[in-house]
Scaffold this motif. Structure first.
Motif, PDB file in Angstrom:
ATOM      1  N   LEU B  58       3.974 -42.724  -9.184  1.00  0.00           N
ATOM      2  CA  LEU B  58       4.577 -41.509  -8.775  1.00  0.00           C
ATOM      3  C   LEU B  58       3.443 -40.538  -8.051  1.00  0.00           C
ATOM      4  N   GLY B  80      13.194 -45.460  -7.005  1.00  0.00           N
ATOM      5  CA  GLY B  80      12.637 -44.455  -7.734  1.00  0.00           C
ATOM      6  C   GLY B  80      13.469 -43.786  -8.710  1.00  0.00           C
ATOM      7  N   SER B  83      11.792 -44.402 -14.412  1.00  0.00           N
ATOM      8  CA  SER B  83      10.529 -44.408 -14.336  1.00  0.00           C
ATOM      9  C   SER B  83       9.879 -44.890 -15.847  1.00  0.00           C
TER      10      SER B  83
END
Lengths: 682, 131
Positions: B58, B80, B83
């Protein structure tokens, strides 16, 4: 210029299609004029692809950034040598380079003056031209190096700074040359199958082609390893990366092929096996290219382009299916002419060498594609890393090296045990002495002691063989030792070239064993003036320099190296940031001696002035590179054309035939049979 | 060609030895290869297992400590959504960069932090720059 290049490729496609067909028709209908014109077609293809290469080169040198390829891989500030290397730096260019090499090799095949195998050339050339068609098709459709941008960039993107290493000039072209080279043995094998001329002809025609391809592949891999070691900065030279494996695979099967064709020439056995090996080696060469282009496996080498994958897969599929099918239909013509007689014979060592090499190739291949298999079968990706490859290949490679020692002193057909004892007594004794000496000197890892002992054994067997040959020659001719030794080498270059290659491999093995079992590494964060110690070295961090060059922002740290209080010198690992490429590059510092390398990596630093280093001591790594040079020398000796002296050869053959039957001379190796058919019947 | 049984037997012995060698090496080295979503989907069942995880670093998540010897960053799949925080100790390859895909090998701790031993940038754009 771009248009000239593209048109040249288009014409080359037409010419290669024509040649491929004309050879077949000319041969089948027996029209020599048509075959001749097809031959000219091959020359034309080479000329046209050369024009395309020159056109791309011209565009690169004149900074024609309208061409996408030129804009992607070059920039105005690049030096001439790296500009030249841009030809193979990118996907499209390297395919063009491939097509050019193939056209060149194809032309050499049709122009070569040959005593044997003339009948095989037309169909073999057809195979070469069909392969050429495939690559030209790719270049004209999905991988066009002459593709133009709709705008004109002011400057190109340049070469990735990691690729700025002399390795870049030699590693890719050698590997590609090796891959492409294996097309020729494959083409002759297919031609032999198609024409039913399945004697020794094709084997004789391709020995040197195989050798040169193998040699190029070896050079490419060794330079690649060296490049990784000095540039990539992780302290190793081989990571079992999928793409590294891909270039090792055809090397392994190609090595097996080089040995097994000797069995066919000498004894008329392993004919089908040779066919299978050449088919596999060629397919693996294409597979290697496919892997780098398709992006199906993660690797540091991959190109992003994913459109090429399916094309290569289809090409490999068609190649494998049709060539193995053809082999099946011709299989009854490929029966062996002789029997294997004894387990204790040179044949037997060659057979084992083949099993091991192909076994190693199979293991590497399986490890390579295992993620794909497991995903297809069970829906989960399972990968195997370096430990798998090391654990499987370590013992296999050691066994192969051991065989290289045994085969030097063992005769063809059958060796008696007493003969064996006599030949092996000295080498075995010397190896055991060296092994014990190593234990006394403190080498205690059982695997390492064993492996080093095997290496010592192999070295002594080969040197002993040379010594005996030299001594016999000196006695026979009254030459001095030096003259006798070079005379011996010159008298049978393939044989003594081969031994030299084996010595090179043993030296490489010594380097690999030393650096895998006894490498030491340590990380430390130091303030200026502070020291760290590793093994017998003490390193003192002196200071860090920061300076700016035209294209780089460099940070370099100076370390003084002491050994037992004595200053050995300074090493300066550094890091730089490439302004144009927006990437930081670590430059390692290596202090190399024959015994060990001191390898320093600058990891990073903080604002307070603390600087981190990773220091490695890699024993014996230099021997890998020295061994590589010896291996290449050996390959060149074996490749060097032999003097044509037919009458003598026949005489030698007759004598040798007697010798090998009575099994007295088989070990001394002064005059070995070259063409096998006589000996086989004798 | 191999009318004599000894060659057949010898060959079979070698093949069995090679097979055994391959099997034991494989059993010791096989590692699961997951995406970030797969890892998080497995929950606590895979805490402590060695695995490889692929994800995108990221942008803005990369921190370094100990003068570059320890790196902390977060990876996620292309979507996305979820995470995974990663801690890596060691030398970071030059091609490691925010926003690029990376493969980490290591152990997922019970604190949900992935302790990586190796870091392999996948760098698709490195040798094939976008123009």
């Amino acid at each position: 210029m771009a248009d000239i290049g593209y048109i040249a490729l288009l014409l080359a496609l037409v010419a290669s299609l024509y040649s491929a067909t004309a050879f077949v028709f000319g041969k089948r209908r027996n029209i020599p004029a048509l075959v001749d014109s097809a031959r000219n077609g091959v020359v034309a293809v080479c000329g046209l692809v050369s024009i395309a290469v020159l056109a791309l080169l011209y565009a690169i040198l004149t900074h024609d950034f309208q061409i996408e390829y030129v804009a992607s891989y070059t920039a105005r500030d690049m030096s001439l040598t790296y500009l030249l290397s841009a030809i193979w730096a990118g996907n499209d260019g390297s395919l063009l380079f491939w097509a050019w090499l193939l056209a060149l090799f194809g032309m050499i095949v049709v122009l070569q003056r040959r005593d044997v195998g003339r009948e095989l050339v037309p169909y073999a050339s057809t195979i070469v031209m069909v392969t050429e068609v495939f690559f030209l098709f790719l270049l004209l459709s999905v991988a066009n190096p002459f593709h133009k941008l709709s705008f004109l960039p002011a400057d190109g993107r340049g070469l990735n700074p990691l690729l700025e290493n002399p390795g870049m000039l030699f590693h890719p072209p050698n590997l590609l040359g090796g891959y492409v080279g294996f097309t020729i043995p494959f083409a002759f094998a297919m031609s032999a199958l198609l024409t039913r001329r399945l004697g020794d002809e094709w084997i004789v025609s391709i020995r040197r082609w195989t050798l040169v391809s193998w040699l190029l592949l070896s050079i490419g891999n060794i330079i690649g390893a060296w490049w990784a070691y000095v540039e990539l900065g992780w302290g190793g030279y081989w990571a079992w990366d999928p793409v590294e494996n891909a270039s090792l695979l055809p090397w392994l099967t190609g090595t097996a092929f080089l040995h097994s064709i000797m069995m066919q020439r000498r004894r008329g056995i392993l004919k089908k096996w040779n066919m299978v090996l050449v088919i596999i080696t060629f397919s693996l060469s294409i597979f290697g290219t496919f892997l780098t282009r398709s992006g199906i496996l993660s690797s540091v080498h991959t190109f992003a382009d994913t459109t090429l994958g399916p094309f290569f897969l289809v090409f490999i599929g068609v190649t494998l299916f049709s060539s193995l099918g053809l082999l099946y239909y011709r299989s009854e013509l490929l029966n062996s002419e002789a029997e294997m007689e004894s387990l204790v014979s040179r044949e037997s060592t060659f057979l084992m060498n083949n099993l091991f090499l192909v076994g190693a190739a199979f293991a590497v291949f399986l490890g390579e594609i295992f993620p794909l298999i497991s995903e297809a079968v069970r829906g989960v990706k399972i990968t195997v890393g370096a430990p798998f490859y090391n654990q499987v290949n370590g013992p296999i490679f050691l066994a192969i090296i051991f065989l290289a020692g045994v085969c030097a002193l063992i005769g063809w057909r059958r060796s008696s045990v007493s003969n064996l004892m006599r030949n092996f007594l000295w080498p075995l004794a010397i190896a055991l002495v060296i092994g014990s000496a190593l234990i006394i000197l403190g080498v205690r890892q059982p695997y390492a002691v064993f492996a080093f002992t095997v290496c010592a054994f192999v070295l002594t067997t080969i040197l002993y063989e040379w010594f005996r040959g030299t001594r016999a020659r000196r006695r026979m001719r009254g030459d001095n030792y030096l003259k006798a030794f070079f005379g011996l080498l010159g008298a049978n270059r393939p044989r003594y070239g081969g031994y030299t290659v084996h010595i090179g491999l043993v030296l490489i093995a010594i380097g690999v064993i030393g650096s895998s079992f006894y490498n030491v590494e340590k990380e430390a964060t130091l303030l200026p003036g502070e020291s760290m110690s590793i093994k017998n070295y003490t390193l003192t961090y002196e200071n860090k320099d920061t300076f700016q060059t035209e294209t780089r922002q460099v940070d370099s740290a100076t370390l003084s190296v002491f050994n037992g209080g004595k200053l050995l010198g300074k090493i300066v690992p550094s890091k730089y940031y490439s302004v144009s490429y927006e990437q930081s590059v670590t430059e390692v510092a290596i202090r190399s001696t024959p015994a060990e390398d001191l390898y320093a990596i600058l990891i990073g630093w903080d604002d307070a002035g603390a600087t981190s280093f990773k220091i490695l001591v890699n024993p014996l790594v230099s021997w890998i590179w020295i061994g590589g040079i010896v291996l290449v020398l050996g390959g060149l000796i074996a490749f060097w054309p032999e003097r044509r002296k037919l009458p003598v050869e026949i005489r030698v053959e007759a004598r040798e035939t007697v010798g090998s039957v009575s099994n007295k001379k088989s070990g001394n190796g002064i005059n070995k049979v070259r063409s096998s058919s006589e000996a086989r019947r004798g | 060609m191999f009318k004599q049984k000894k060659f057949l037997i010898g060959g079979i012995i070698i093949l069995i030895a090679l097979g055994y060698l391959g099997y034991t090496a494989f059993a010791g080295a096989a590692t699961y290869y997951y995406t970030v979503n797969e890892v998080l989907g497995k929950g606590s069942s895979i805490y402590g297992d060695t695995m490889r995880v692929e994800g995108q670093v990221l942008v803005g998540s990369v921190q370094q400590e100990s003068a570059g010897r320890m790196w902390k960053f977060t990876i996620s799949d292309a979507d996305g959504q979820q995470s995974l925080p990663v801690i890596y100790r060691g030398v970071v390859p030059d091609t490691f960069e925010e926003g690029n895909p990376v493969v980490v090998e290591g152990i997922l701790g019970s604190d949900g932090i992935f302790q990586a031993k190796t870091l392999m940038p996948k760098c698709p754009s490195k040798y094939e720059p976008e123009v």
